[in-house]
Design an enzyme around this catalytic site. Structure first.
Site, PDB file in Angstrom:
ATOM      1  N   HIS A  21       7.100  -9.287   6.939  1.00  0.00           N
ATOM      2  CA  HIS A  21       7.488  -8.325   7.964  1.00  0.00           C
ATOM      3  C   HIS A  21       7.988  -7.059   7.273  1.00  0.00           C
ATOM      4  O   HIS A  21       7.977  -6.962   6.047  1.00  0.00           O
ATOM      5  CB  HIS A  21       8.508  -8.913   8.945  1.00  0.00           C
ATOM      6  CG  HIS A  21       9.774  -9.435   8.302  1.00  0.00           C
ATOM      7  ND1 HIS A  21      10.620  -8.660   7.542  1.00  0.00           N
ATOM      8  CD2 HIS A  21      10.335 -10.676   8.331  1.00  0.00           C
ATOM      9  CE1 HIS A  21      11.651  -9.376   7.140  1.00  0.00           C
ATOM     10  NE2 HIS A  21      11.510 -10.610   7.585  1.00  0.00           N
ATOM     11  N   HIS A  24      10.425  -7.111   4.229  1.00  0.00           N
ATOM     12  CA  HIS A  24       9.843  -7.331   2.904  1.00  0.00           C
ATOM     13  C   HIS A  24       9.204  -6.037   2.389  1.00  0.00           C
ATOM     14  O   HIS A  24       9.366  -5.664   1.226  1.00  0.00           O
ATOM     15  CB  HIS A  24       8.782  -8.435   2.964  1.00  0.00           C
ATOM     16  CG  HIS A  24       9.269  -9.734   3.532  1.00  0.00           C
ATOM     17  ND1 HIS A  24       8.852 -10.199   4.749  1.00  0.00           N
ATOM     18  CD2 HIS A  24      10.140 -10.654   3.050  1.00  0.00           C
ATOM     19  CE1 HIS A  24       9.443 -11.359   4.997  1.00  0.00           C
ATOM     20  NE2 HIS A  24      10.234 -11.656   3.983  1.00  0.00           N
ATOM     21  N   CYS A 130      21.602 -25.217   3.018  1.00  0.00           N
ATOM     22  CA  CYS A 130      20.798 -24.479   3.998  1.00  0.00           C
ATOM     23  C   CYS A 130      19.373 -24.406   3.481  1.00  0.00           C
ATOM     24  O   CYS A 130      19.126 -23.792   2.433  1.00  0.00           O
ATOM     25  CB  CYS A 130      21.354 -23.082   4.223  1.00  0.00           C
ATOM     26  SG  CYS A 130      20.279 -22.059   5.275  1.00  0.00           S
ATOM     27  N   HIS A 155      21.294 -17.552   8.820  1.00  0.00           N
ATOM     28  CA  HIS A 155      20.240 -18.045   9.709  1.00  0.00           C
ATOM     29  C   HIS A 155      20.765 -18.555  11.046  1.00  0.00           C
ATOM     30  O   HIS A 155      19.977 -18.825  11.954  1.00  0.00           O
ATOM     31  CB  HIS A 155      19.454 -19.167   9.017  1.00  0.00           C
ATOM     32  CG  HIS A 155      18.664 -18.698   7.842  1.00  0.00           C
ATOM     33  ND1 HIS A 155      19.173 -18.704   6.560  1.00  0.00           N
ATOM     34  CD2 HIS A 155      17.414 -18.178   7.752  1.00  0.00           C
ATOM     35  CE1 HIS A 155      18.260 -18.228   5.726  1.00  0.00           C
ATOM     36  NE2 HIS A 155      17.198 -17.884   6.416  1.00  0.00           N
ATOM     37  N   LYS A 308      19.639  -8.904  11.933  1.00  0.00           N
ATOM     38  CA  LYS A 308      18.750  -8.915  10.783  1.00  0.00           C
ATOM     39  C   LYS A 308      17.358  -9.356  11.214  1.00  0.00           C
ATOM     40  O   LYS A 308      17.190 -10.296  11.992  1.00  0.00           O
ATOM     41  CB  LYS A 308      19.275  -9.885   9.715  1.00  0.00           C
ATOM     42  CG  LYS A 308      18.410  -9.998   8.467  1.00  0.00           C
ATOM     43  CD  LYS A 308      19.065 -10.918   7.449  1.00  0.00           C
ATOM     44  CE  LYS A 308      18.262 -11.007   6.154  1.00  0.00           C
ATOM     45  NZ  LYS A 308      17.131 -11.900   6.250  1.00  0.00           N
ATOM     46  N   LYS A 311      11.591 -13.657  11.417  1.00  0.00           N
ATOM     47  CA  LYS A 311      10.451 -14.237  12.132  1.00  0.00           C
ATOM     48  C   LYS A 311      10.924 -15.315  13.108  1.00  0.00           C
ATOM     49  O   LYS A 311      10.437 -15.423  14.224  1.00  0.00           O
ATOM     50  CB  LYS A 311       9.454 -14.841  11.140  1.00  0.00           C
ATOM     51  CG  LYS A 311       8.684 -13.809  10.333  1.00  0.00           C
ATOM     52  CD  LYS A 311       7.575 -13.188  11.138  1.00  0.00           C
ATOM     53  CE  LYS A 311       6.712 -12.287  10.277  1.00  0.00           C
ATOM     54  NZ  LYS A 311       5.617 -11.662  11.022  1.00  0.00           N
TER      55      LYS A 311
END
Length: 529
Positions: A21, A24, A130, A155, A308, A311
């Site tokens: 995305h 990156h 995680c 996350h 943030k 996806k």
């Protein structure tokens, strides 16, 4: 290390659990801008990017898609990660995959050397993990979820409790050395907020790091114990050195490459992986008696709707969707111009279109189109010779010197926004010069003095565009190459080296000026993206 060491910059290597995305692409464009800038100054450069293909996250994604992890990685790299480099026009020198033999063999060799030196021991690990971060978490890192549930703060998903017998790296033994190194070299972690975070973490004490996993097999085998695989981060961090020949036989091509490249000058990373790069990675290098990277620069996050980009949260936006609207050069311009590098920045389609229209289409694009059209109309498309420069032209020649100096200082200091704005303000000054000098009025007059003055004005603008096309070429390589050609600079075989950008009067009168398509065509703001 030989004297002709290259300027070596890396991006993180990106997980292949999904397609890239714009978060990156943002990092890669920053690295590409910096390395193109150094090349433009005549320096040797090595620019590395790549993919991180091992670990539990990639394994689970592959299993969920009913394919083997290697097949999953191969497809994602071929169909998504390599193509996006073309989409954003990245000029990387190398692309490393952690499943390549050149990487896996060097990782195993490095790991064995650390064990032989006494830095690795067998032990037990029990605690939170995680999978999204592929990180062993400390209790203080976690946030509260429903009930007694503990979540990863990045996350917002529950961590997993794991219990394994693994191999450990004596990370705690390097805390004092790392503190001393950073106190002596504060520029080794940037920006200052990142430095302060790492120093606080180091001063709170370090725990030894589990560097192997025994509950799954998707990874590099531990060389002395094939029942375990190397922890994905220990594997991944080594890519920066394995890609340039870490540990190869003296006298070999790999050893020569390592001597000419290492240590890295810049590791660009997102702020969420700062500790890996500024704590674990340098400790690994210290253990191997290797030079440490000169700088780890942690940039902020791209935010969409205040969160943030992710996806999994359906906030990921593909680079292609933006490039399809405004082109790769404008994509690069927007993200380096609109966001202070090192801080979080919010993305919106409205801001993207507004900046594109005001600064590129109406600013630089319109300036180039107007002067090209006037040279074609009034001088048969041939660049006229200028007359004597007046105070108005001298203002621009002096401003250009200041602009080039400021842009160079800022870009090299990762202050991309200020460097870009310095060039933009020079463009604004040239546009103001055109407005004040009114060449269209002079074009209507028949006398020789008016025609000479018109020639001087048009030459001045074209010469300004020559300098702009150099200063902006690392940022917008395609459109600046087109501009360079349109103003006849390629016809004269002029230097594109940064040191020559502000030297006035390089365009040769008589070269052909071309009125081509607009550099930045006007767009309508999309109703739905």
């Amino acid at each position: 290390m030989t004297s002709n060491k290259a300027f070596y910059l890396t991006t993180p290597i990106y997980y292949v659990n999904d397609a890239p995305h714009i978060g990156h692409a943002y990092t890669t464009v920053a690295g590409d801008l910096m390395t193109r800038w150094h090349r433009m100054a005549g320096e040797d450069v090595w620019f590395l990017t790549g993919t991180d293909e091992h670990g539990q996250k990639v394994l689970r994604t592959a299993v969920a898609n009913n394919v083997e992890p290697q097949a999953w990685a191969d497809k994602l790299v071929k169909d998504a990660w390599l193509p996006v480099l073309d989409v954003i026009d990245a000029a990387n020198d190398d692309f490393i995959r952690t499943t390549e033999p050149r990487h896996t063999q060097r990782v195993q060799r490095f790991l064995s050397s650390l064990k032989d030196a006494g830095h690795i021991y067998e032990g037990s690990y029990e605690g939170p993990y995680c999978v999204g971060c592929e990180e062993f978490k400390l209790a203080g890192d976690l946030i509260a979820g429903d009930g007694d549930e503990k979540l990863c703060p990045i996350h917002s998903k529950p961590v997993e409790q794991i219990s394994e017998t693994n191999y450990f790296f004596k990370l705690s033994a390097f805390a004092k050395d790392l503190i001393a190194h950073y106190e002596a070299n504060p520029q080794a972690i940037r920006p200052e907020s990142a430095y302060n975070e790492v120093m606080s973490f180091l001063r709170s004490g370090l725990q030894d790091l589990s560097i192997s996993r025994s509950t799954f097999d998707w990874g590099i085998d531990v060389p002395w114990d094939p029942s375990q695989v190397v922890y994905v981060w220990f594997d991944a961090l080594l890519n920066y050195a394995t890609a340039v020949g870490l540990g190869d036989e003296p006298g070999s091509a790999g050893a020569q490459k390592f001597a000419n490249t290492w240590p890295a000058d810049v590791h660009l990373v997102g702020k969420d992986i700062l500790r890996f790069h500024a704590v674990i990675w340098p400790a690994m290098l210290m253990a191997a008696h290797l030079p440490l990277p000169k700088c780890v620069f942690a940039h902020g996050w791209l935010l969409v709707g205040g969160e943030k980009m992710s996806k999994s949260k359906l906030t990921g936006i593909s680079p292609q969707s933006i490039v399809d609207l405004i082109g790769s050069d404008a994509f690069r311009y927007y993200f380096m111009r609109a966001i202070i590098f090192g801080q979080d920045g919010s993305f919106s389609w409205e801001d993207l279109v507004a900046r594109y229209t005001a600064e590129l289409a109406n600013g630089l694009g319109n300036l180039a189109s107007r002067v090209q059209a006037m040279v074609v109309k009034n001088f048969q498309g041939l660049l006229p010779a200028p007359g004597e420069l007046t105070a108005a032209e001298k203002v621009l020649t002096e401003l250009l010197i200041k602009t080039a100096t400021q842009a160079d200082t800022c870009i090299r200091a990762f202050d991309f926004q200020t460097g870009i704005v310095a060039v933009k303000e020079f463009i604004d000054a040239v546009n103001l010069y055109v407005t004040e000098q009114e060449p269209w009025t002079l074009a209507k007059k028949d006398d020789e003095q008016s025609r000479l003055r018109l020639a001087t004005i048009l030459y001045t603008v074209c010469e300004s565009l020559r300098a702009i096309s150099i200063l902006y070429s690392p940022l917008m390589p395609k459109s600046m190459a087109a501009l360079w050609s349109d103003i006849g600079a390629s016809e004269s075989s002029l230097s594109k080296n940064f040191s020559d950008a502000a030297v006035w009067g390089q365009l040769v009168p008589g070269v052909k000026i071309t009125k081509s398509e607009s550099l930045f065509p006007r767009i309508e703001e999309p109703e739905v993206i």
